[in-house]
Design a protein around this motif. Structure first.
Motif, short mmCIF file in Angstrom:
data_model
loop_
_atom_site.label_atom_id
_atom_site.label_comp_id
_atom_site.label_asym_id
_atom_site.label_seq_id
_atom_site.Cartn_x
_atom_site.Cartn_y
_atom_site.Cartn_z
N THR A 1 8.03 -73.92 25.51
CA THR A 1 8.34 -72.46 25.62
C THR A 1 7.09 -71.74 25.29
O THR A 1 6.66 -70.92 26.05
CB THR A 1 9.23 -72.11 24.93
N VAL A 2 6.55 -72.05 24.18
CA VAL A 2 5.36 -71.08 23.60
C VAL A 2 4.22 -71.35 24.54
O VAL A 2 3.60 -70.28 24.90
CB VAL A 2 4.96 -71.91 22.17
N SER A 3 4.08 -72.66 25.03
CA SER A 3 2.65 -72.59 25.90
C SER A 3 2.96 -71.92 27.22
O SER A 3 2.14 -71.00 27.54
CB SER A 3 2.57 -73.95 26.30
N ILE A 4 4.15 -71.66 27.80
CA ILE A 4 4.68 -71.03 28.90
C ILE A 4 4.32 -69.76 28.64
O ILE A 4 3.64 -68.85 29.64
CB ILE A 4 5.80 -71.19 29.50
N LEU A 5 4.63 -69.26 27.89
CA LEU A 5 4.89 -67.64 27.18
C LEU A 5 3.19 -67.30 27.20
O LEU A 5 2.62 -66.58 27.68
CB LEU A 5 5.45 -67.49 25.92
N GLY A 6 2.79 -68.09 26.26
CA GLY A 6 1.18 -67.92 25.95
C GLY A 6 0.22 -67.86 27.02
O GLY A 6 -0.61 -67.09 27.40
#
Lengths: 630, 102
Positions: free
Chosen positions: A30-35
């Motif tokens: 999720t963090v990579s998708i957001l970032g």
């Protein structure tokens, strides 16, 4: 479409907020998708807005989007407003596009790091601040972005904060750039007191109307702005922080300390080019600083053994080329070199990151070797990046931008033979140290097993950047090679064109051939010394004089040594002798007096009730006396 | 009926007050200290009565009744304290109870 300019910096900042507040709860995915996604959508918007900007140019060739009034203090009324013109567009494109690619790469590079969400929060904050910097329509907002990227640089250099060494490097970067930033802030104050505004367009108009060429005020203001640019872009004499900044994770070095933030100084000078043209003395200083820096950093890069430090010195050297271009008035050439440099230097850093990861976080090139077969895609893309950095003629992007700079240094109105010679010699050194790095790292005998094979998210960014490192220069070609002028035509409404003293295709051709031969000679020399006859290098370093100079170059020309003695040691010494701060003496004195009287007075608290009664009596008598007699 | 001049009456009140004060300061026995305080209160009451008589006002006597009431309350509290004091220290010497010091 122009109404959506605000989205470009907004998305990374929003993602930063979400990740900074709630980042720990999300999974790495999720963090990579957001970032990564937020920067990716920003890049998409930049491309869409850019296409509209180029096909349907707005009146005056710029768009301003005012969001709200930031503050009103007397006549200082900066707005949160974005100013998009061709110059900002180029920077926006590089920041979001290269930024997106590096974010994608980081999502694999940083896997299983305990600070995964923190890393992306900082990176997004950086991209947001950098976009504010390049889109700002007034110098106050620009300064906000300027300090924002400085903060992110500090946070990301010290990202692995558990090693005190990294914290030291982060502090050094912060303090050294602060020296430049202070000069820049004073420059802004000076401009504000002179014209009563910091809105860039109004300011530049007022400057060109009120200041004659060569006025003291113009020289002073531009010199102070140059101070800021020198600090941020790691130029002489404030270049010492960049090699140490390599303590941060490799994607950080690629994004912040190669492609974008360190070129903010170039942007600042290009943006305020009117003031610099009013001050020929400062502009000459810009060129000289650039020329000196590119040579000094080039020599330092020749002797480094840490692969990232080679690239760091190379970055300093290439930004020196940009300063040289700005100094000789080759504005669009500087911006073109910024763009191609962002492509190939980001590529080199990312490829170096793959190598470092494969070598158990080993940075020393001489412990690598023979990686050509093990990491084929990395090798080929690294080779393309190196060729571009060494300005291999015709096939690489770096050739076109560097050739343009050298041509203007030779033939431009403000150029001269010595500036050209510095750039020319620099090209030779660049070729040597670049291919020294290639031959030592990828050729020769294998010295250790590789531990980590890069996955898709690391290789795709390399391939994309490699493609751009080849074709990125085709937007601007010299007279001898088709004379395409897409890039300078696009920028002609923002940046003045460069006056040419002597022109002639044959002259240009001769210079190009000489430079190209020199680059090839440099590559051959690197091949001969570090691959074919490495024993010769060892023999050379035995000679006492050469060994001394090697150590001198290795330490970055002893600047750290000098600054330690000039500034750090005296400051530490003063702090030590003034450990009990002398201003505190006064306040300590007040405290001591109170403590003394307290000691004396508490003796009266005897616990004997009859003494208390006597005290009451005396008090009553005194009060009565005062009431009756006074 | 001879009228006592105010000055004489106030002088008497003053002397009584000083006697009480000296008693509080010099006696160590808490019961005597309490009695000395009573003397001081009565000296103040006497001054009120004399002043009231001198101006022909009833206020002085009203104030004396207040003081009397207050003194009665004070004595009841004071005696209770003295009882506790004696239980703890087995003595009536006020100087012994000097524990509340720094």
């Amino acid at each position: 479409m122009f109404g959506t300019i605000w989205i470009i910096p907004f998305l990374p900042l929003l993602s930063f907020l979400i990740l900074a507040i709630t980042g720990k709860r999300w999974s790495e995915k999720t963090v990579s998708i957001l970032g990564v996604g937020s920067v990716g959508i920003s890049a998409l918007f930049t491309v869409l807005i850019g296409i509209q900007f180029l096909t349907n140019p707005p009146p005056g060739h710029f768009v301003v989007q005012t969001l709200w009034s930031w503050m009103e203090v007397g006549s200082l009324t900066p707005a949160i407003a974005f100013h998009l013109d061709a110059l900002s567009l180029v920077f926006c494109f590089v920041v979001t596009f290269v930024g997106f690619i590096i974010h994608l790469y980081s999502s694999e590079f940083m896997e299983e790091d305990e600070g995964f969400s923190r890393f992306f929060a900082y990176m997004n904050l950086f991209v947001g601040s950098m976009l504010i910097l390049v889109l700002a329509d007034n110098l106050v907002l620009l300064y906000l972005g300027w300090e924002g990227v400085g903060l992110c640089s500090y946070l990301l250099i010290g990202f692995w904060y558990k090693d005190p060494q990294n914290g030291y490097a982060a502090r050094k970067a912060f303090v050294v750039t602060r020296v430049g930033d202070t000069a820049m802030a004073i420059g802004l104050f000076l401009l504000f007191t002179s014209f009563g505004t910091l809105h860039i367009d109004t300011l530049l108009d007022a400057a060109s109307q009120n200041w004659a060429t060569g006025t003291t005020m113009a020289v002073l203001a531009s010199a102070l702005l140059l101070g800021g640019a020198v600090g941020k872009s790691a130029q002489l004499p404030l270049q010492t922080w960049l090699p140490d900044a390599m303590a941060g994770p490799t994607p950080v070095s690629a994004l912040i300390h190669a492609a974008t933030m360190v070129t903010a100084g170039v942007y600042l000078i290009a943006r305020t080019n009117v003031i610099f043209m009013l001050a020929p003395a400062t502009q000459l200083a810009v060129a000289i600083i650039g020329a000196a820096t590119l040579l000094i950093a080039g020599f330092a890069a020749l002797t480094q053994v840490d692969i990232k430090r080679v690239l760091a010195y190379s970055t300093i050297s290439q930004i020196g080329y940009m300063f040289l271009a700005l100094g000789v008035g080759a504005w669009s050439a500087a911006i073109l070199h910024f763009m191609t440099h962002a492509f190939f230097k980001a590529l080199l850093f990312l490829a170096a990151g793959v190598v470092i990861l494969a070598m158990h976080h080993e940075h020393n090139m001489f412990k690598m070797g023979g990686l050509r077969k093990e990491l084929p895609i990395t090798f080929w893309t690294f080779l393309i990046g190196s060729a571009s950095l060494a300005a291999l003629p015709i096939v690489t992007a770096g050739f076109y931008s560097k050739d343009l700079i050298l041509w203007y240094a030779w033939a431009g109105e403000q150029g001269n033979f010595w500036l050209w010679l510095a750039g020319f010699a620099g090209a030779f050194i660049t070729a040597i140290y670049t291919f020294r790095m290639v031959f030592v790292t990828f050729y020769g005998k294998r010295k250790s097993e590789i531990s980590h094979k890069p996955g898709k998210r690391m290789l795709i960014p390399l391939v994309i950047l490699a493609v751009f490192s080849i074709i990125g220069g085709l937007v601007e070609t010299p007279h001898t090679l088709g004379h395409i002028q897409l890039f300078s035509k696009m920028l002609e409404n923002v940046l003045p064109s460069t006056g040419i003293l002597h022109s002639g295709i044959s002259e240009e051709l001769i210079l190009q051939i000489v430079t190209a031969l020199l680059a090839l000679l440099g590559i051959y020399l690197a091949y001969y010394l570090w691959l074919k006859k490495f024993s010769l290098v060892q023999k050379i370093t035995q000679v006492k004089l050469l060994a001394t100079s090697q150590r001198f170059f290795f330490s970055g020309w002893g600047f750290d040594w000098l600054y330690d003695r000039l500034f750090v040691f005296p400051a530490v010494w003063l702090a030590r002798i003034n450990r009990r701060d002398f201003i505190d003496l006064f306040y300590d004195g007040i405290a001591d007096a109170n403590r003394y009287f307290h000691q004396e007075l508490r003796k009266t608290q005897s616990g004997q009730i009859r003494w208390y009664a006597l005290g009451i009596l005396i008090g009553a008598l005194i009060t009565l006396t005062i009431v009756v007699f006074i | 009926m001879t009228v006592v001049p105010m000055e004489t009456g106030l002088l008497l009140a003053g002397i009584l007050f000083l006697l009480g004060l000296v008693g509080v300061l010099v006696r160590r026995n808490v019961i005597f200290m309490l009695m000395s305080i009573e003397i001081m209160l009565n000296a103040a009451g006497l001054a009120f009565v004399i002043a009231g008589a001198s101006w022909g006002q009833a206020d002085g006597q009203v104030m004396f009744i207040f003081i009397l009431t207050m003194a009665a309350a004070e004595v009841s509290v004071g005696l209770a304290l003295i009882l506790q004091f004696y239980r703890q220290f087995k003595t009536l010497d006020a100087d012994v109870a000097s524990q509340m010091r720094e």
